[in-house]
Design a protein around this motif. Sequence first.
Motif, PDB file in Angstrom:
ATOM      1  N   ARG A   1      -4.642  14.513 -18.029  1.00  0.00           N
ATOM      2  CA  ARG A   1      -4.490  15.730 -17.222  1.00  0.00           C
ATOM      3  C   ARG A   1      -4.550  15.494 -15.715  1.00  0.00           C
ATOM      4  N   THR A   2      -4.634  14.282 -15.252  1.00  0.00           N
ATOM      5  CA  THR A   2      -4.693  14.011 -13.816  1.00  0.00           C
ATOM      6  C   THR A   2      -3.300  13.623 -13.324  1.00  0.00           C
ATOM      7  N   PHE A   3      -2.804  14.345 -12.318  1.00  0.00           N
ATOM      8  CA  PHE A   3      -1.471  14.098 -11.790  1.00  0.00           C
ATOM      9  C   PHE A   3      -1.566  13.736 -10.314  1.00  0.00           C
ATOM     10  N   VAL A   4      -0.849  12.693  -9.906  1.00  0.00           N
ATOM     11  CA  VAL A   4      -0.830  12.258  -8.512  1.00  0.00           C
ATOM     12  C   VAL A   4       0.620  12.149  -8.072  1.00  0.00           C
ATOM     13  N   THR A   5       0.947  12.781  -6.936  1.00  0.00           N
ATOM     14  CA  THR A   5       2.290  12.698  -6.359  1.00  0.00           C
ATOM     15  C   THR A   5       2.192  12.040  -4.996  1.00  0.00           C
ATOM     16  N   VAL A   6       2.995  11.003  -4.782  1.00  0.00           N
ATOM     17  CA  VAL A   6       3.081  10.316  -3.501  1.00  0.00           C
ATOM     18  C   VAL A   6       4.518  10.474  -3.020  1.00  0.00           C
ATOM     19  N   SER A   7       4.697  10.989  -1.803  1.00  0.00           N
ATOM     20  CA  SER A   7       6.059  11.213  -1.310  1.00  0.00           C
ATOM     21  C   SER A   7       6.164  10.875   0.164  1.00  0.00           C
ATOM     22  N   LEU A   8       7.393  10.628   0.591  1.00  0.00           N
ATOM     23  CA  LEU A   8       7.681  10.418   2.003  1.00  0.00           C
ATOM     24  C   LEU A   8       7.843  11.800   2.616  1.00  0.00           C
ATOM     25  N   ALA A   9       6.910  12.197   3.479  1.00  0.00           N
ATOM     26  CA  ALA A   9       6.944  13.527   4.087  1.00  0.00           C
ATOM     27  C   ALA A   9       7.923  13.573   5.242  1.00  0.00           C
ATOM     28  N   SER A  10       7.996  12.494   6.006  1.00  0.00           N
ATOM     29  CA  SER A  10       8.918  12.438   7.138  1.00  0.00           C
ATOM     30  C   SER A  10       9.130  10.991   7.507  1.00  0.00           C
ATOM     31  N   ALA A  11      10.126  10.782   8.303  1.00  0.00           N
ATOM     32  CA  ALA A  11      10.412   9.436   8.792  1.00  0.00           C
ATOM     33  C   ALA A  11      10.609   9.494  10.282  1.00  0.00           C
ATOM     34  N   SER A  12      10.057   8.512  10.961  1.00  0.00           N
ATOM     35  CA  SER A  12      10.232   8.463  12.417  1.00  0.00           C
ATOM     36  C   SER A  12      11.607   7.911  12.728  1.00  0.00           C
ATOM     37  N   PRO A  13      12.202   8.264  13.875  1.00  0.00           N
ATOM     38  CA  PRO A  13      13.559   7.819  14.194  1.00  0.00           C
ATOM     39  C   PRO A  13      13.634   6.343  14.497  1.00  0.00           C
TER      40      PRO A  13
END
Length: 192
Positions: A180-192
């Motif tokens: 029942r444990t869920f972990v999401t890792v995502s790229l929120a933004s990228a620098s130019p």
Amino acid sequence: MRIEVVIMIASRLLASVLIGLALVSIAQAAGIAAFAVMQQDDSGKPLVFQSSEALKKGDVIKVNAFNAQPVLVLQLAMCDSDCAHPRLVQTLPLTAYYAGQASSSHRFVLPEDGRVAFWVQRLGGLPSEPVNTPNGAWSVQYVDPFLRFANRTPYQSVQPMPASGLTLDDNSLRARFFHRTFVTVSLASASP
């Protein structure tokens, strides 16, 4: 009249070629997931993950956890192109701070250029301290004094936890631990 027909056919042909090229480049870009499995356990379950490409200093990684068991942490490490020697740079607590709260969120700004490797660990044998709940009642929650600091010493004996389920897409990784444990890792933004 003939020139107009030739121009119209040529413009349609050129537009079709440009649309085709755009669709091919979108399909190629969509085919690359932001993260990949770096290491698996003996039964083939994912243990350690890494970014598929080198990221830039200032890029933001967003971590969301839901229903994390006490005391789960996400270890973030920076490494070179082959990730042979990851260097731990941040430890993020996944367990919600308040008792009764089911989720936690963190943002991590990359301190340097390079690949990111990460894994989940369950820490045991830690001291417990009372914490306040949202409704004002007190509860006992495990609190690690080193939780906010990237320090290998307290966690070397704890092995990464294998994920029991995994989904990869363009800019995120979703993993399930336990049942029942869920972990999401995502790229929120990228620098130019």
